[in-house]
Design an enzyme around this catalytic site. Structure first.
Site, PDB file in Angstrom:
ATOM      1  N   ARG A 136       0.812  -1.227   0.000  1.00  0.00           N
ATOM      2  CA  ARG A 136       0.000   0.000   0.000  1.00  0.00           C
ATOM      3  C   ARG A 136       0.840   1.269   0.000  1.00  0.00           C
ATOM      4  NH1 ARG A 136      -3.040  -3.176   3.555  1.00  0.00           N
ATOM      5  NH2 ARG A 136      -4.885  -4.006   2.538  1.00  0.00           N
ATOM      6  N   LYS A 158       2.997  11.780 -10.479  1.00  0.00           N
ATOM      7  CA  LYS A 158       2.072  10.986 -11.311  1.00  0.00           C
ATOM      8  C   LYS A 158       2.785   9.707 -11.701  1.00  0.00           C
ATOM      9  CE  LYS A 158      -0.897  14.255 -13.756  1.00  0.00           C
ATOM     10  NZ  LYS A 158      -1.260  14.731 -15.104  1.00  0.00           N
ATOM     11  N   GLU A 200       9.313  19.868 -24.101  1.00  0.00           N
ATOM     12  CA  GLU A 200       8.744  20.139 -22.772  1.00  0.00           C
ATOM     13  C   GLU A 200       9.361  21.409 -22.181  1.00  0.00           C
ATOM     14  OE1 GLU A 200       6.254  18.506 -21.372  1.00  0.00           O
ATOM     15  OE2 GLU A 200       6.229  16.527 -22.332  1.00  0.00           O
ATOM     16  N   LYS A 244       7.654  23.221 -12.562  1.00  0.00           N
ATOM     17  CA  LYS A 244       6.781  22.074 -12.272  1.00  0.00           C
ATOM     18  C   LYS A 244       6.473  22.025 -10.774  1.00  0.00           C
ATOM     19  CE  LYS A 244       5.130  17.733 -13.340  1.00  0.00           C
ATOM     20  NZ  LYS A 244       5.145  16.605 -14.227  1.00  0.00           N
ATOM     21  N   GLU A 254      -4.291  17.958 -10.010  1.00  0.00           N
ATOM     22  CA  GLU A 254      -4.824  18.474 -11.265  1.00  0.00           C
ATOM     23  C   GLU A 254      -6.285  18.873 -11.156  1.00  0.00           C
ATOM     24  OE1 GLU A 254      -3.026  16.657 -14.674  1.00  0.00           O
ATOM     25  OE2 GLU A 254      -4.765  17.131 -15.882  1.00  0.00           O
ATOM     26  N   ARG A 258      -2.803  22.698 -12.495  1.00  0.00           N
ATOM     27  CA  ARG A 258      -1.897  21.698 -13.071  1.00  0.00           C
ATOM     28  C   ARG A 258      -2.243  21.413 -14.538  1.00  0.00           C
ATOM     29  NH1 ARG A 258       0.752  16.410  -9.992  1.00  0.00           N
ATOM     30  NH2 ARG A 258       2.030  15.784 -11.755  1.00  0.00           N
ATOM     31  N   HIS A 265      -0.661  19.450 -25.389  1.00  0.00           N
ATOM     32  CA  HIS A 265      -0.876  18.006 -25.308  1.00  0.00           C
ATOM     33  C   HIS A 265      -2.189  17.569 -25.966  1.00  0.00           C
ATOM     34  CE1 HIS A 265       2.501  18.170 -22.557  1.00  0.00           C
ATOM     35  NE2 HIS A 265       2.510  16.850 -22.471  1.00  0.00           N
ATOM     36  N   HIS A 282       6.825  11.307 -28.046  1.00  0.00           N
ATOM     37  CA  HIS A 282       5.859  12.160 -27.359  1.00  0.00           C
ATOM     38  C   HIS A 282       6.225  13.645 -27.514  1.00  0.00           C
ATOM     39  CE1 HIS A 282       3.151  13.641 -24.286  1.00  0.00           C
ATOM     40  NE2 HIS A 282       4.176  14.198 -23.671  1.00  0.00           N
TER      41      HIS A 282
END
Ligand SMILES: NC(=O)c1ccc[n+]([C@@H]2O[C@H](COP(=O)([O-])OP(=O)(O)OC[C@H]3O[C@@H](n4cnc5c(N)ncnc54)[C@H](O)[C@@H]3O)[C@@H](O)[C@H]2O)c1
Length: 380
Positions: A136, A158, A200, A244, A254, A258, A265, A282
């Protein structure tokens, strides 16, 4: 942002960027040779000698940097094991995370143990997700080795994997204990991956850092490490991490702010999806998405032709594509409507209003968005 050199047990001083998340706060440490300080930095964060650590990487990255990492961890008294995963986005799956869990079990990782992610965003996302779910939730340290992961993926918590139904559909928010960035690891990164990372970086400039844009504009060549140069590279890493960190500290999950990190994107994702995730990296699709978002802003009168030109010039100097391939209008529309972030049939766009500022809009006529994306390949 703290730029004061941090006193170290050993090695050169590192730049420190704090991520202010209350009890989950952590630091991003940046500096040449940082890899050799990994073990000492982990001990500094309260992990004791004798603690079990599982390093997750892939054979390529581990071949270059695994030994330095192993020596640093073992020197600090950490009981270290290595797991090398297959490289590539196609392996970012629940099945690969199960392999990390299997090794966590055989290496007897406990609640107080640690996973270290050594690699690009693919390794970071999977190792982070395995850490979020093993017992967990155990600690994770992100050691990014691609430019994209250094400026973006490794910071912010993330984590996740892809599902057959789409990218990053399975995941969790799980903040790392530490992000350690050694720019020297970029020396072995393929040039195409360096360029993809620059997309980015340009994103951070356009959404909120005009000073970074000014610095980037001073260089004629941003398409390779030699052109960027060591001092600008450090500035890029520090300012991107700080940007960031600022956004994540304000809006960890988010809710609103965010979302601005998704600049470029929405339309970039359309390009990636409709070309089957094979033609573009990407960052390359993101570059096309930013060019298209700039076109859309231009057609809506949100920013000037001069601003769009500045953005395009940076993308060009970075050797990034800016023109969308020939795509069917109806397919673009349908793809936009399937976006993860669509709410009540409204697609959310992040649109630039100047170099350093954006707005979030969900009232854009999709035909106008389709036209903007197609307008990027006018000249090609
Ligand atoms: N979690 C987030 O917030 C977040 C943000 C952006 C992107 N991502 C994810 O990141 C992934 C893309 O990450 P990426 O662009 O780093 O790609 P990647 O992890 O696939 O790495 C690109 C390639 O470079 C190789 N490589 C990595 N470091 C190297 C080095 N120093 N020297 C030589 N080769 C090296 C890798 O083995 C790989 O083949 C995607 O899965 C994306 O969804 C996550």
């Amino acid at each position: 942002m703290g730029t004061d050199p941090q006193p170290m047990d050993s090695g050169a001083p590192l730049l420190t960027v704090p991520v202010d998340l209350g009890s989950a706060a952590y630091q991003v440490l940046i500096g040449r040779g940082a890899l050799g300080q990994l073990g000492a930095q982990i001990i500094k964060r309260g992990f004791k000698s004798g603690c079990r650590v599982l390093v997750v990487s892939n054979a390529h990255v581990s071949g270059h940097y695994g030994e330095t990492v192993r020596r640093s961890l073992e020197h600090a008294g950490l009981i270290t094991d290595f797991l090398e995963l297959e490289a590539g986005e196609v392996h970012k799956t629940p099945a690969t995370v199960a392999l990390i869990h299997d090794r966590a079990c055989s290496h007897q990782l406990e609640r107080g143990s640690l996973i270290v992610a050594l690699g690009g965003g693919v390794v970071g996302d999977m190792a982070g997700f395995a850490a979020a779910t093993w017992l967990r939730g155990i600690g994770v340290v992100q050691v990014p080795t691609t430019l994209l992961a250094m400026v973006d993926a490794a910071i912010g918590g993330k984590t996740g994997v892809n599902h057959a139904g789409g990218k990053n559909l399975i995941g969790a928010f799980h903040q790392p204990q530490l992000v350690l960035i050694d720019p020297e690891t970029l020396a072995t990164l393929p040039p195409r991956e360096v360029r993809a990372g620059m997309a980015e970086v340009i994103k951070y400039g356009v959404i909120g850092d005009p000073v970074l844009v000014d610095s980037l504009e001073e260089r004629q060549q941003l398409n390779c490490l030699e052109g960027i140069g060591k001092s600008l590279l450090l500035q890029i890493l520090r300012r991107s991490a700080a940007a960031k960190a600022r956004v994540v500290a304000t809006d960890e999950r988010e809710g609103s702010l965010r979302a601005i990190l998704n600049y470029g994107h929405t339309l970039g994702h359309v390009v990636e999806t409709l070309t089957g995730y094979e033609r573009y990296l990407h960052g390359e699709a993101l570059a096309i998405g930013m060019a298209a978002a700039g076109e859309l802003s231009l057609s809506l009168g949100l920013w000037s032709a001069q601003d769009q030109q500045r953005q395009l010039a940076l993308l060009e100097r970075s050797g990034l594509p800016m023109a969308a391939p020939d795509l069917d209008g109806e397919a673009i529309r349908n793809c936009l409507l399937r976006d993860k972030k669509v709410r009540d049939g409204r697609v959310r766009f992040i649109l630039p209003t100047g170099i350093g500022s954006v707005v979030i809009r969900d009232d854009i006529d999709l035909d106008q968005a389709v036209t903007a994306l197609r307008a990027t390949n006018r000249g090609s």
